[in-house]
Write a protein that holds these residues in place. Structure first.
Motif, short mmCIF file in Angstrom:
data_model
loop_
_atom_site.label_atom_id
_atom_site.label_comp_id
_atom_site.label_asym_id
_atom_site.label_seq_id
_atom_site.Cartn_x
_atom_site.Cartn_y
_atom_site.Cartn_z
N LEU A 58 36.27 21.45 -12.51
CA LEU A 58 37.36 21.72 -13.23
C LEU A 58 38.63 21.68 -12.34
CD1 LEU A 58 36.39 24.71 -15.41
CD2 LEU A 58 37.09 22.78 -16.08
N GLU A 59 38.37 22.04 -10.98
CA GLU A 59 39.45 22.22 -10.12
C GLU A 59 39.92 20.69 -9.65
OE1 GLU A 59 37.74 24.78 -7.29
OE2 GLU A 59 38.43 26.60 -8.45
N ARG A 60 39.16 19.79 -10.09
CA ARG A 60 39.77 18.52 -9.67
C ARG A 60 40.24 17.48 -10.80
NH1 ARG A 60 36.48 20.10 -6.02
NH2 ARG A 60 36.18 19.49 -3.90
N GLN A 86 44.01 25.25 -14.98
CA GLN A 86 44.14 23.73 -15.12
C GLN A 86 44.78 22.77 -16.28
OE1 GLN A 86 43.51 24.32 -11.59
NE2 GLN A 86 42.83 22.05 -12.08
N THR A 95 43.22 17.99 -14.35
CA THR A 95 44.04 18.61 -15.10
C THR A 95 43.94 18.18 -16.63
OG1 THR A 95 45.90 17.16 -14.81
CG2 THR A 95 45.64 19.01 -13.08
N VAL A 137 39.81 29.92 -14.73
CA VAL A 137 40.04 28.17 -14.05
C VAL A 137 40.32 27.28 -15.14
CG1 VAL A 137 38.86 26.48 -12.79
CG2 VAL A 137 38.22 28.86 -12.24
N GLU A 190 33.26 25.10 -12.00
CA GLU A 190 34.56 25.33 -11.27
C GLU A 190 35.02 24.11 -10.40
OE1 GLU A 190 34.68 29.22 -9.50
OE2 GLU A 190 33.38 30.23 -10.98
N ILE A 191 34.10 23.87 -9.55
CA ILE A 191 34.48 22.54 -8.71
C ILE A 191 34.92 21.45 -9.50
CG2 ILE A 191 33.53 20.96 -6.96
CD1 ILE A 191 31.75 23.30 -5.82
#
Length: 259
Positions: free
Chosen positions: A163-165, A201, A167, A197, A160-161
């Motif tokens: 992926l959140e960084r 993104q 797009t 998630v 998740e971390i």
């Protein structure tokens, strides 16, 4: 539905539990045109026989194996998955960054992308990584995390971390079942969280699912999907199975059968 004798009704309840899933006792009573007390007796008898497990308001099937392994899935609906993958690959443009989920149909898409030029592929799928390792012109980013051995995919907070960084132009998701109303059905809440998630993104969300998965509800973990997502399925999908998706504004694409 024509009213069925008791034994036939109970057999059909088990079939229904294993395919589309069961609703509430009241919903089953309406389907089979009997009293709710009759349905409760049916469920109690099927539970005693070891064919169902009771839940609040209904029941779920007792399966010898709750989730198929990646190896088992690779052999299912092989031609349909290839056709879906080819249709999905046609939307990917040079210069795009695309995100591939774990799953056998998405792995088929990775296979289609081996000859792509100028595409960056980011993935949680071990299978996709292996497939694209032999395609040096495709830039591949591998996301870390906890390995789910059955799905051969990575899940958890580390995934998740990462992926959140990032797009993505497009994300391609698979699932154990697909609902026009609830989204993607999976065996594990960690899987549904990762898919949620992934979709958040990405500029555009695709779900790749052969016809047998449409409306299928084998488990109780769900990933909601953003408005305007795209479903790519195969030619065996019936108008009845596709109608709920059309009605919910999903972009439905039926992949042509392979020659």
């Amino acid at each position: 539905m024509t009213r069925l004798p008791g034994a036939d009704r109970r057999a059909d309840i088990v079939r229904r539990a294993k395919t589309v899933g069961l609703g509430t006792v009241a919903e089953l009573a309406a389907v089979y045109q009997v009293a709710t007390s009759t349905i409760r007796r049916d469920l109690a008898e099927l539970t005693r026989a070891g064919e169902l497990a009771r839940t609040y308001g209904g029941a779920i099937p007792i399966l010898t194996s709750n989730e198929a392994s990646m190896k088992q899935r690779l052999g299912e609906a092989f031609e349909a998955k290839r056709a879906i993958a080819r249709r999905a690959a046609a939307d990917i443009q040079p210069g795009e960054t695309v995100l591939l989920d774990a799953g056998s149909t998405v792995s088929a898409l990775a296979h289609e992308l081996r000859t792509s030029e100028g595409v960056t592929v980011v993935t949680t799928s071990l299978d996709a990584m292996v497939i694209l390792a032999e395609a040096p012109q495709v830039h591949v980013e591998c996301l870390g995390g906890t390995l789910r051995h059955l799905s051969q995919g990575l899940v958890g907070p580390l995934t998740e971390i990462a992926l959140e960084r990032m797009t993505f132009d497009r994300v391609f998701l698979g699932g154990d079942g697909i609902s026009a109303f609830d989204g993607i059905c999976e065996a594990d809440l960690r899987q549904t969280r990762i898919k949620e998630v992934m979709a958040a993104q990405s500029a555009k969300t695709y779900v790749l699912a052969h016809a047998a998965k449409l409306g299928h509800r084998p488990f109780h973990a769900w990933a909601p999907l953003p408005t305007g997502w795209t479903l790519i399925t195969d030619t065996t999908a019936t108008p009845e199975s596709l109608a709920p998706f059309h009605n919910q504004g999903v972009d439905v694409q039926v992949a042509p059968a392979l020659p």
